[in-house]
Design an enzyme around this catalytic site. Sequence first.
Site: not given
Length: 362
Positions: A93-97, A146, A188, A215, A265, A303, A305, A308, A334
Site C-alpha cells: 500500500d502507498s501509506g495514504g490510508f 491518494d 476515491q 475509501g 485484504d 478444516c 489446517c 485443526c 486457522h
Amino acid sequence: MNFSFTLLKSCSETKARAGVFMTPHGAVLTPCFMPVGTLATVKTLTPAQLEQCGAGMILANTYHLHLQPGEDVVAGAGGVHRFMNWSGPMLTDSGGFQVFSLDQLRTLDDDGVTFRAPSGDPIRFTPEEATRIQNVLGADVIMCFDECPPAQATYEAVQKAVERTTAWAKRCQRYHTRSDQAQFGIVQGGIFPDLRAQSARELIALDFPGYAIGGVSVGEEVDLIRSVVETTAPLLPPDKPRYLMGIGTYRELAQSVAQGIDLFDCVLPTRLARHGAALVRGERWNLKNAQFRRDYTALDATCPCYTCQNFTRAYLCHLIRTQEVLGLTLLAIHNVTEMVGFVRGLREAILEGRFHEKLLPF
C-alpha cells in the site's frame, strides 16, 4: 511481459469472475484474499506457515516500513521478498490510508502531506516519495498515493480529495519507472456516486494496469460499503484486476465478489487470533470461554489446517487463557486458512457455475 490478467470464467447470474493475475513472483488465482503483513510479517506466522495456509499473495505497508526499519535496510537485503523470505506475489500500500487515518498532527496541501511520526519527527509524504519508497521496497504491485477522506466528510471535501487523488496519480505514474512492478490507481469518491464515477473516469484515462476501490470501511455503514462497490466496480476496465481495500467479513467478501472484485485484504484473521478468537465457518468463537476447557474435539473437523488437524479446542483454550504465544500462532494459522479458503471456495464456485448458490446465505 511481467504482468497479465486473464479471465477464465464469469458467473451467468452475477458479475463474479474467476481469473489469473500473473506477476514476476508467480500467478495469483482470483478472487484472492491477501493476508496483511504490515511490517513485512504476517503477525505470528512464518512464510512457510503462510504457504501452508494457502496464501497466494500478501500485503505490506509503505508507511510502516519507511518508519521501521527503513526502505534502505530492506533494499540492502535485496528487496522486501528476500528481506522476509517470501517467494510469492506481494503488494505494498502507498501509506495514504495510514497518513490520513492515524491520529497524528498533519498538514495537507496539494503537493503532499506533512505529519509527525510516533517518534515526534516530522515526515513529508508526496506522490513521488511514496512511489520512490515502494520502488525501493520492490513488491510486485504498488499503489498510487491518494487522499482517503473519512466517512463523515462533506461532498466538497470528498470532491477535493478526488481532484487531489487524480493529480497525485499522474505524478505517481510519471515517477514510477520499474517495469517489474505494476502500479495501481485508487478510486476515491466516498459515498457519492458521481464522485466515484469522476474518479474512475479520470484514473482509467491514465491506463493503469489495475485499479483499487479505496475509501471504504472507514467508518460507514455496511450497506453503504455495498452500495459503493456496486456503483464503482462496473466502471472499472473488465480486462484488469480490481482490488477492494480493507474488506474482511464473509458477507462483504461474497457480495463484493458478486460485483466482480478480484483482490481483497484485511487484518481481521490475525487480529482476531491475537484476541483469542477463531473464525469457524464465518462465526467468531472466543476460545477463552469456559465451554471450551474440556472440549477435546478439533476446532473445526472440516478444516485442513495444521491447527485443526493436530490440536483440540481444550488445548487452544488453555493456551489463550495462559497467554502462551503458541495459542496466537495456532489461531492465526486457522483464521488465515479459513479466510483464504473461503475466497478460494468462491472462486471454485464461479469456475463450476454454482456461484449464485454459494451467494444465497449472504
